[in-house]
Scaffold this motif. Structure first.
Motif, PDB file in Angstrom:
ATOM      1  N   ILE A  49      -6.689  -8.178  18.891  1.00  0.00           N
ATOM      2  CA  ILE A  49      -6.976  -8.746  17.571  1.00  0.00           C
ATOM      3  C   ILE A  49      -7.123  -7.631  16.538  1.00  0.00           C
ATOM      4  O   ILE A  49      -6.601  -7.734  15.421  1.00  0.00           O
ATOM      5  N   LYS A  50      -7.770  -6.553  16.893  1.00  0.00           N
ATOM      6  CA  LYS A  50      -7.910  -5.425  15.973  1.00  0.00           C
ATOM      7  C   LYS A  50      -6.551  -4.807  15.661  1.00  0.00           C
ATOM      8  O   LYS A  50      -6.267  -4.449  14.511  1.00  0.00           O
ATOM      9  N   VAL A  51      -5.697  -4.686  16.659  1.00  0.00           N
ATOM     10  CA  VAL A  51      -4.354  -4.127  16.441  1.00  0.00           C
ATOM     11  C   VAL A  51      -3.549  -5.026  15.511  1.00  0.00           C
ATOM     12  O   VAL A  51      -2.854  -4.542  14.607  1.00  0.00           O
ATOM     13  N   VAL A  52      -3.640  -6.336  15.700  1.00  0.00           N
ATOM     14  CA  VAL A  52      -2.917  -7.275  14.840  1.00  0.00           C
ATOM     15  C   VAL A  52      -3.419  -7.173  13.403  1.00  0.00           C
ATOM     16  O   VAL A  52      -2.626  -7.163  12.452  1.00  0.00           O
ATOM     17  N   ILE A  53      -4.713  -7.075  13.212  1.00  0.00           N
ATOM     18  CA  ILE A  53      -5.267  -6.955  11.857  1.00  0.00           C
ATOM     19  C   ILE A  53      -4.819  -5.656  11.204  1.00  0.00           C
ATOM     20  O   ILE A  53      -4.428  -5.641  10.029  1.00  0.00           O
ATOM     21  N   ILE A  54      -4.839  -4.573  11.935  1.00  0.00           N
ATOM     22  CA  ILE A  54      -4.403  -3.281  11.392  1.00  0.00           C
ATOM     23  C   ILE A  54      -2.920  -3.324  11.035  1.00  0.00           C
ATOM     24  O   ILE A  54      -2.513  -2.840   9.976  1.00  0.00           O
ATOM     25  N   PHE A  78      -1.218  -2.751   7.293  1.00  0.00           N
ATOM     26  CA  PHE A  78      -0.140  -1.802   7.025  1.00  0.00           C
ATOM     27  C   PHE A  78       1.101  -2.503   6.473  1.00  0.00           C
ATOM     28  O   PHE A  78       1.806  -1.959   5.619  1.00  0.00           O
ATOM     29  N   LEU A  79       1.378  -3.724   6.925  1.00  0.00           N
ATOM     30  CA  LEU A  79       2.493  -4.486   6.386  1.00  0.00           C
ATOM     31  C   LEU A  79       2.281  -4.770   4.904  1.00  0.00           C
ATOM     32  O   LEU A  79       3.201  -4.591   4.091  1.00  0.00           O
ATOM     33  N   LEU A  80       1.086  -5.197   4.543  1.00  0.00           N
ATOM     34  CA  LEU A  80       0.796  -5.472   3.141  1.00  0.00           C
ATOM     35  C   LEU A  80       0.892  -4.215   2.288  1.00  0.00           C
ATOM     36  O   LEU A  80       1.427  -4.241   1.178  1.00  0.00           O
ATOM     37  N   LEU A 124       6.616  -0.509  -1.561  1.00  0.00           N
ATOM     38  CA  LEU A 124       8.066  -0.588  -1.700  1.00  0.00           C
ATOM     39  C   LEU A 124       8.519  -1.519  -2.815  1.00  0.00           C
ATOM     40  O   LEU A 124       9.523  -1.258  -3.470  1.00  0.00           O
ATOM     41  N   HIS A 125       7.781  -2.607  -3.050  1.00  0.00           N
ATOM     42  CA  HIS A 125       8.271  -3.602  -3.997  1.00  0.00           C
ATOM     43  C   HIS A 125       7.524  -3.622  -5.319  1.00  0.00           C
ATOM     44  O   HIS A 125       8.147  -3.815  -6.356  1.00  0.00           O
ATOM     45  N   GLN A 126       6.255  -3.417  -5.311  1.00  0.00           N
ATOM     46  CA  GLN A 126       5.495  -3.540  -6.543  1.00  0.00           C
ATOM     47  C   GLN A 126       5.392  -2.226  -7.308  1.00  0.00           C
ATOM     48  O   GLN A 126       5.500  -2.210  -8.528  1.00  0.00           O
ATOM     49  N   LEU A 127       5.181  -1.134  -6.618  1.00  0.00           N
ATOM     50  CA  LEU A 127       4.990   0.144  -7.297  1.00  0.00           C
ATOM     51  C   LEU A 127       6.296   0.880  -7.545  1.00  0.00           C
ATOM     52  O   LEU A 127       6.315   1.881  -8.231  1.00  0.00           O
TER      53      LEU A 127
END
Length: 59
Positions: free
Chosen positions: A9-14, A18-20, A26-29
């Motif tokens: 669960i911690k790995v999935v949250i991390i 990182f995806l966000l 890449l897209h906003q900045l």
């Protein structure tokens, strides 16, 4: 087994964080302006032939 589940669960949250962050960078900045030219070359934004030719000409 609970320890393994907590770690997963911690790995999935991390990974989600990182995806966000990657999407933000890449897209906003607009950190990599070459990425915009690449999407025009691949025809992801619009499917017009003139857009692709303008990318080849360096516009």
């Amino acid at each position: 087994m609970k320890i393994v589940e907590r770690i997963l669960i911690k790995v999935v949250i991390i990974q989600f964080i990182f995806l966000l962050l990657a999407q933000l960078f890449l897209h906003q900045l607009d950190i990599f302006p070459q990425l915009e030219q690449l999407t025009k070359y691949e025809g992801v934004n619009e499917n017009t032939f003139t857009e692709i030719l303008q990318t080849f000409n360096g516009n």
